[in-house]
Design a protein around this motif. Structure first.
Motif, PDB file in Angstrom:
ATOM      1  N   THR A   1      -5.620   0.308  12.637  1.00 26.06           N
ATOM      2  CA  THR A   1      -6.693  -0.577  12.196  1.00 26.06           C
ATOM      3  C   THR A   1      -6.746  -0.717  10.686  1.00 26.06           C
ATOM      4  O   THR A   1      -7.333  -1.670  10.172  1.00 26.06           O
ATOM      5  CB  THR A   1      -8.054  -0.058  12.692  1.00 26.06           C
TER       6      THR A   1
ATOM      7  N   THR B   1      -8.450   1.260   8.857  1.00 24.36           N
ATOM      8  CA  THR B   1      -9.782   1.734   8.471  1.00 24.36           C
ATOM      9  C   THR B   1      -9.900   3.214   8.818  1.00 24.36           C
ATOM     10  O   THR B   1      -9.002   3.816   9.405  1.00 24.36           O
ATOM     11  CB  THR B   1     -10.878   0.939   9.201  1.00 24.36           C
TER      12      THR B   1
ATOM     13  N   ASP C   1      -9.716   4.825  13.450  1.00 23.99           N
ATOM     14  CA  ASP C   1      -8.439   4.407  14.017  1.00 23.99           C
ATOM     15  C   ASP C   1      -8.278   5.004  15.409  1.00 23.99           C
ATOM     16  O   ASP C   1      -7.192   5.419  15.801  1.00 23.99           O
ATOM     17  CB  ASP C   1      -7.281   4.833  13.098  1.00 23.99           C
TER      18      ASP C   1
ATOM     19  N   ARG D   1      -8.473   0.430  17.971  1.00 26.99           N
ATOM     20  CA  ARG D   1      -7.229  -0.335  17.927  1.00 26.99           C
ATOM     21  C   ARG D   1      -7.273  -1.522  18.886  1.00 26.99           C
ATOM     22  O   ARG D   1      -6.740  -2.601  18.580  1.00 26.99           O
ATOM     23  CB  ARG D   1      -6.037   0.571  18.246  1.00 26.99           C
TER      24      ARG D   1
ATOM     25  N   HIS E   1      -9.427  -4.069  17.230  1.00 22.88           N
ATOM     26  CA  HIS E   1      -8.684  -4.648  16.114  1.00 22.88           C
ATOM     27  C   HIS E   1      -7.673  -5.681  16.627  1.00 22.88           C
ATOM     28  O   HIS E   1      -7.521  -6.764  16.038  1.00 22.88           O
ATOM     29  CB  HIS E   1      -7.962  -3.527  15.356  1.00 22.88           C
TER      30      HIS E   1
END
Length: 246
Positions: A58, A60, A63, A68, A71
């Motif tokens: 991600t 960020t 994660d 994910r 994302h």
């Protein structure tokens, strides 16, 4: 907690340029990504669920595997706030994992299935996720985008039938060229409770299942090579999306 085990039977049927069939027994987990199973400490080495084994990072601080999925959906302009995401996948066993196919079923906040993600992994560490509509028991068509086998080029399209598992699991993926199936893979299974006893039974019946699965696929590749099936070279341009295993 929504968690189940499936004792699976996977079949592969190659129809061109030669006919070749094999099958293998194993097992898969069906989990809720917001409530992953927590096993006793002594069993954890035989079932670990790691975000790095799926999709793309991600970028960020969050994660997680669920992050994910969100994302990935956001990259396709999709948001499902408050919705449940379930997945059929293999866990890491003694640090090793091989997921030829992982399926995510993405629901909205009302529990309605809105999207399906079918992530295909190859034995070279590459993976590609295909976004599918929720077709239930009917197949969805998607263009092939990942080099999977040294005996298949990156062309043609898949018909993917991945209904949500219930008491039974029944999925089919077929690769088509010129509107004819060149390769058909199926996964069927029976639902079991994720009890300690059942986990131990599956470890005994399919020890190191991810490793044995990867090895069995390589053995079949050697068999096809021995039968002089033409090899398709793997190049960076062939794998349109690659995520290195960390």
């Amino acid at each position: 907690m929504l968690t189940a085990l499936y004792r699976t039977r996977v079949t592969h049927m190659r129809r061109a340029p030669v006919r070749h069939y094999f099958e293998q027994r194993g097992y898969s987990w069906y989990v809720d990504l917001d409530d992953l199973p927590t096993l006793p400490r002594w069993l954890q080495p035989f079932a670990r669920f790691e975000a790095i084994d799926h999709l793309s990072p991600t970028g960020t601080d969050d994660d997680s595997l669920r992050a994910r999925v969100d994302h990935y959906l956001a990259g396709h302009g999709i948001a499902l706030p408050g919705g449940t995401v379930t997945a059929l996948l293999q866990a890491r066993v003694l640090g090793y994992v091989f997921n030829p196919l992982t399926v995510f079923w993405c629901h909205d906040a009302q529990g309605v299935l809105r999207h399906v993600i079918a992530e295909v992994h190859n034995t070279y560490g590459g993976r590609h996720a295909y976004l599918l509509p929720p077709t239930g028991g009917r197949p969805a068509a998607v263009k092939k985008a990942l080099y999977v086998s040294p005996f298949n080029d990156v062309d043609g399209y898949y018909l993917v039938r991945v209904p949500k598992p219930g008491v039974a699991l029944d999925m089919t993926i077929s690769l088509h060229r010129e509107n004819k199936p060149a390769f058909v893979a199926t996964m069927q299974g029976v639902r079991r409770k994720p009890s300690t006893l059942n986990i131990l039974r599956l470890q005994l019946s399919s020890p190191l299942a991810p490793l044995s699965g990867a090895m069995w696929i390589r053995i079949q590749g050697i068999t096809l090579w021995a039968r002089r099936v033409p090899v398709v070279p793997r190049t960076p341009s062939v794998e349109r999306e690659r995520v290195d295993q960390l």
